[in-house]
Design an enzyme around this catalytic site. Structure first.
Site, PDB file in Angstrom:
ATOM      1  N   GLU A  58       0.808  -1.226   0.000  1.00 32.28           N
ATOM      2  CA  GLU A  58       0.000   0.000   0.000  1.00 32.28           C
ATOM      3  C   GLU A  58       0.840   1.275   0.000  1.00 32.28           C
ATOM      4  OE1 GLU A  58      -2.440  -3.357   1.217  1.00 32.28           O
ATOM      5  OE2 GLU A  58      -0.580  -2.561   2.080  1.00 32.28           O
ATOM      6  N   HIS A 127      -9.766  -4.876   9.400  1.00 29.73           N
ATOM      7  CA  HIS A 127     -10.409  -4.632   8.105  1.00 29.73           C
ATOM      8  C   HIS A 127     -11.722  -3.858   8.253  1.00 29.73           C
ATOM      9  CE1 HIS A 127      -7.902  -8.230   7.634  1.00 29.73           C
ATOM     10  NE2 HIS A 127      -7.784  -7.910   6.358  1.00 29.73           N
TER      11      HIS A 127
END
Length: 323
Positions: A58, A127
């Site tokens: 990321e 998440h």
């Protein structure tokens, strides 16, 4: 008018912008197969030069999006989960949010970072965050949260055309929401709230999936003649404070609902703005309905317990009415 689920609406918006502007490119983890459907089919339509799978990295994804935007492209970077934005935080906070300002506007950063956020799918604490308050604080990134398919399409198109970086967050509980999409070409403006329901007794300002819960909560008050206005902010930065203050001036009561945690939430900022600028209009203390200050549990019953619900919002409405 066609009916679309929110991921399909986002995909339609991406397709139309890619067809309109060859500088629009897509990057992301598993973007070729697109697990949530935001980009499904676009690899076959536009090819690997414009739709590119990335490694699970990321920090690199965030930086590549910045570099591509600075060089003249209009990238959309699918970061997958909102929590994964944290991994790219150095690029996002120190570079993406500040580059246009630090170059005196010489370098534009027209990049969109797309992610699913929030609880509701039992994927555990790493998440399930709703990180929008963190990015509101960076000042240099616009933060968009659509709640309807029509807005999802209109806002993704506006975000792509914006010369500033935009964080486009889709609430997990709304992925299965289906609604009508206008047939004609349209844009939904960034930074403009929408009044989903007119009312005169209480204002509810909703963020993300809580807008839907707020509308559900109002139904039980209709038989008692209590009129409730529901505002969907749609963009938390920049925030449409004018619409909120006008509504509170009319109703005198405010409930703010936010799927983020209570501490330093977007709800906290909205409450502070109303107390600072609209205090004389208030007939009762402002109430916030948010997630508690705990990680999102994996256990389905516990996850449901920490999420904002219509019942929790209804309790807050009763409190400001009975004050």
């Amino acid at each position: 008018m066609a009916r679309r689920y929110i991921p399909e609406a986002v995909r339609d918006g991406l397709r139309e912008e890619m067809a309109r502007d060859p500088d629009v490119v897509l990057l992301g983890e598993d973007i070729k197969i697109s697990p949530y459907g935001f980009e499904r089919g676009l690899y076959d339509e536009f090819g690997p030069e414009r739709v590119r799978n990335t490694p699970i990295a990321e920090q690199t994804m965030a930086g590549v999006g910045l570099g591509a935007a600075a060089c003249g492209l209009r990238p959309v970077v699918d970061m997958f989960f909102g929590n994964f934005l944290y991994t790219g935080m150095d690029q996002l906070a120190n570079q993406v949010a500040k580059l246009r300002y630090m170059t005196g506007g010489q370098i534009k950063v027209p990049v969109v970072y797309l992610a699913v956020m929030g609880a509701g799918s039992n994927v555990a604490a790493q998440h399930s965050d709703s990180p929008h308050p963190l990015f509101m604080n960076l000042a240099g990134i616009k933060v968009v949260i659509p709640t309807t398919p029509a807005d999802a399409k209109g806002l993704i198109r506006s975000a792509i055309r914006d010369d500033d970086p935009v964080l486009f967050l889709v609430p997990t509980p709304l992925l299965g929401v289906r609604g009508e999409i206008p047939d004609e070409e349209y844009l939904t403006p960034v930074g403009v709230a929408e009044i989903r329901q007119q009312g005169s007794d209480v204002t509810i300002v909703g963020i993300g999936s809580t807008v839907r819960e707020a509308l559900r909560a109002t139904r039980q008050f209709e038989r008692d003649g209590i009129s409730i206005e529901v505002i969907d902010v749609r963009t938390v930065h920049p925030l449409d404070t004018a619409t909120i203050l006008r509504s509170v001036a009319k109703t005198g009561r405010l409930v703010v609902t936010d799927e983020a945690r209570e501490l330093c939430s977007a709800a906290s900022e909205i409450a502070a703005i109303v107390v600072e600028r609209g205090f004389r209009s208030l007939k009762a203390p402002v109430r916030r309905v948010t997630a508690p200050n705990v990680p999102v549990p994996f256990s389905p019953p516990l996850e449901k317990f920490v999420m904002v619900s219509a019942e929790k919002i209804a309790n807050a409405i009763r409190q400001v009415i009975d004050y």
